[in-house]
Design a protein around this motif. Structure first.
Motif, PDB file in Angstrom:
ATOM      1  N   GLY A 146       0.949  -1.185   0.176  1.00 43.56           N
ATOM      2  CA  GLY A 146      -0.007  -0.022   0.126  1.00 43.56           C
ATOM      3  C   GLY A 146       0.760   1.188  -0.043  1.00 43.56           C
ATOM      4  N   THR A 147       1.792   1.087   1.005  1.00 38.41           N
ATOM      5  CA  THR A 147       2.388   2.382   0.958  1.00 38.41           C
ATOM      6  C   THR A 147       3.468   2.800  -0.326  1.00 38.41           C
ATOM      7  N   ALA A 169       1.992   6.672  -6.742  1.00 40.11           N
ATOM      8  CA  ALA A 169       1.009   7.490  -7.338  1.00 40.11           C
ATOM      9  C   ALA A 169       1.201   9.023  -7.150  1.00 40.11           C
ATOM     10  N   LEU A 170       2.030   9.086  -6.120  1.00 35.93           N
ATOM     11  CA  LEU A 170       2.297  10.757  -5.866  1.00 35.93           C
ATOM     12  C   LEU A 170       3.269  10.924  -6.640  1.00 35.93           C
ATOM     13  N   MET A 200       0.825   4.090  -3.033  1.00 35.93           N
ATOM     14  CA  MET A 200       0.563   5.603  -2.795  1.00 35.93           C
ATOM     15  C   MET A 200       1.660   6.504  -3.219  1.00 35.93           C
TER      16      MET A 200
END
Lengths: 321, 266
Positions: free
Chosen positions: A4-5, A11-12, A8
């Motif tokens: 998950g990290t 994506a950023l 994210m």
């Protein structure tokens, strides 16, 4: 958790990179088009940069085949990073900021002079002001007092320490507090600080409101002290030596023209700042001169080392043109 | 949609107390300065500031600054909203993803956007991207959090119904998740719109590059106090306008919402 990290973060990062791809701060070096070379210069919209605006208006840069694009930076914060990341080919910055940058290993060097102290006590654009009724009468009285400067560890506190020491005071006992120039007169009136280092146009205003100048800190450090200039990356200076030389020619011409035509300086300041006409008419102008004074720069550099602003004395050959 | 049918009297009353409040504020300001309560060297009276504000209305440079600020605001908000809605629905639809990202989101969300100014200056200089980076970062979390809550608010009965009707992924999002989350999305947008405007002006004020923030910095460094306060008043009005627009959008987008809920007995 980890996946998950990563998602994210990815994506950023993708969002940031997409923005980066839109252009902006990345273009490196001057670009030539149709015989004209475009140079982007980051300038602070203050009186000190009047010559370059005047030079553009008078066509001095065009005469050298330079199409100058002036970008306003609201403070000095964007100048050094702007030159380092290639957004600006050149930028306006003060001599102490550049000494500090060099001290930290950034490959930057002045290309042309910008502003110099007027050299006249009682008629300069920089001074230390005390409010009406203050018992501070000379620089040495600043010992144990609070003095406002716009930035710590820069040209303001260094020159104030120097003049206090020269006057026989203990510079290590001065407390410096950071207050922006426009807010300094109010801080002084409210008693937040005992004395304020202020530049024009706020200096004239503070004096008109009853303040007393107890030190012309630039002049008293050295009547030939250069305050700021236009700098570039060493890489640009080496790679585009020819265009940098032309910039210097045009800039020197602009400085001489500004020095000879103070009324035009006052007029052009009104075009890129919000300083009103009466203030522009009353303010004291700096001296505009092409040549850097090495002795004064050495004195400032040595003082900065003594007071801990710099680690080591600056190499003036690497700093000045 | 049925709101237009209100009594005419109510429409008149609506903005009156608000306007009275503003008038009282301006009056108090004027009296405080004229009466010597506040030093007029540091704060000009309200009347002087209003004159300066009106002077800006036929100033082309000023309108270009407004355009730059609103452009950065709109673009930043649009990017943040798109990213937050897409990611919010993806993450919110999966329990694993939600748990996996929870701590990361809670870590990144409280980082103030202004703390990213040095990074923005280093990477993008004074360009529009610098402002956008701060605007997007600030608005993104506000909207994302709301979307995440919204996605979890899907009615379990409706969810089970969707399963029995064999809704596909797309249909589920389109007819179930999106309508349930929409009220939250709208709240997120409204919150995001406000912080986006704050950050757009902050970025211009500190970094430069144009816009209303830069005009404020110029007025400050030039000692033009009447213009400085006029610009501050104008940015306040801009904030009010942005909020009104967002509320209007919210009302339109959710006009169906309460009525549908009202008719369907759960």
């Amino acid at each position: 958790m980890l996946r998950g990290t990563l998602t994210m973060t990815a994506a950023l990062a993708a969002a940031v990179l997409t923005l980066g791809a839109c252009g902006g701060g990345g273009d490196d070096g001057p670009t030539t088009e149709g015989g004209k070379t475009q140079l982007t210069v980051g300038v602070i919209p203050i009186v000190d940069t009047a010559p370059i605006w005047l030079g553009v208006e008078k066509g001095f840069f065009e005469d050298e085949g330079i199409e100058l694009k002036l970008t306003k930076t609201t403070g000095g914060a964007a100048a050094v990073p702007g030159v380092m990341n290639g957004e600006f080919d050149l930028a306006f910055g003060n001599i102490m900021s550049l000494m500090v940058a060099q001290d930290q290993g950034l490959p930057l060097k002045f290309v042309a002079n910008g502003t110099t102290t007027s050299g006249q006590e009682g008629k300069d654009f920089s001074g230390v002001v005390v409010p009406k009724g203050s018992d501070i009468a000379s620089p040495k009285d600043l010992e144990g007092k609070t003095v406002s400067v716009n930035n710590l560890k820069n040209i303001g506190d260094t020159t104030v320490r120097y003049v206090v020491e020269a006057d026989g005071g203990d510079q290590s006992k001065i407390k410096f507090s950071e207050v922006a120039f426009p807010d300094a007169p109010a801080a002084l009136a409210k008693g937040d600080v005992d004395a304020a280092w202020i530049l024009e146009p706020f200096l004239s205003k503070a004096v008109a409101e009853g303040g007393t100048v107890i030190s012309w800190n630039y002049v008293e450090t050295s009547p030939q002290l250069d305050i700021a200039g236009y700098f570039a990356k060493n890489e640009t200076i080496a790679k585009d030596a020819d265009i940098i030389k032309k910039f210097r020619t045009a800039m020197d011409k602009s400085l001489e023209y500004a020095q000879a035509n103070p009324d035009e300086v006052r007029a052009i300041v009104g075009t890129y700042t919000e300083i009103d006409e009466p203030t522009r008419a009353a303010m004291v102008l700096p001296k505009f001169t092409p040549d850097f004074d090495r002795d004064a720069a050495k004195l400032l550099g040595d003082a900065a080392v003594k007071y801990g602003t710099l680690e080591k004395a600056p190499n003036l050959d690497d700093l000045l043109p | 949609m049925t709101r237009t049918g209100g009594l005419p009297g109510r429409v008149l009353i609506g903005p009156v107390p608000g306007l009275l409040g503003i008038a009282a504020f301006l009056g108090a300001w004027e009296v405080a300065v004229r009466g010597g309560l506040v030093d007029d060297r540091y704060i000009p009276p309200a009347s002087t500031v209003l004159v300066a504000a009106v002077d800006y209305l036929d100033d082309g440079v000023f309108w270009r600054a407004v355009g730059r600020t609103l452009g950065a605001w709109a673009l930043g908000l649009a990017i943040a909203a798109t990213a937050a809605v897409v990611l919010g629905i993806l993450i919110g639809s999966s329990g694993v993803a939600r748990r996996a990202t929870h701590s990361t989101i809670e870590f990144l969300r409280p980082i103030p956007s202004v703390a990213l100014i040095p990074l923005a200056v280093l990477v993008y200089g004074t360009s529009l991207q610098s402002t956008l980076l701060l605007v997007i970062y600030a608005a993104f979390w506000q909207i994302l959090i709301q979307v995440l809550y919204g996605v979890q608010d899907v009615d379990p009965v409706a969810s089970d119904t969707a399963v029995s009707y064999r809704f596909g992924r797309i249909a589920r999002v389109r007819y179930l998740v999106w309508p349930s989350a929409l009220p939250y999305v709208m709240t997120g947008l409204r919150l995001g719109a406000a912080v986006a405007l704050i950050l757009a002006i902050t970025a211009e004020l500190v970094i430069g590059g144009g816009g209303l923030g830069e005009r404020i910095a110029l007025a400050q460094s030039g000692g033009a106090l009447d213009k400085l306060y006029a610009l501050i008043v104008i940015t306040g009005l801009l904030g009010v306008a942005v909020n009104l627009v967002m509320r209007a959008i919210e009302r339109r987008a959710l006009a169906w919402h309460t009525s549908v809920r009202g008719e369907v007995p759960v």
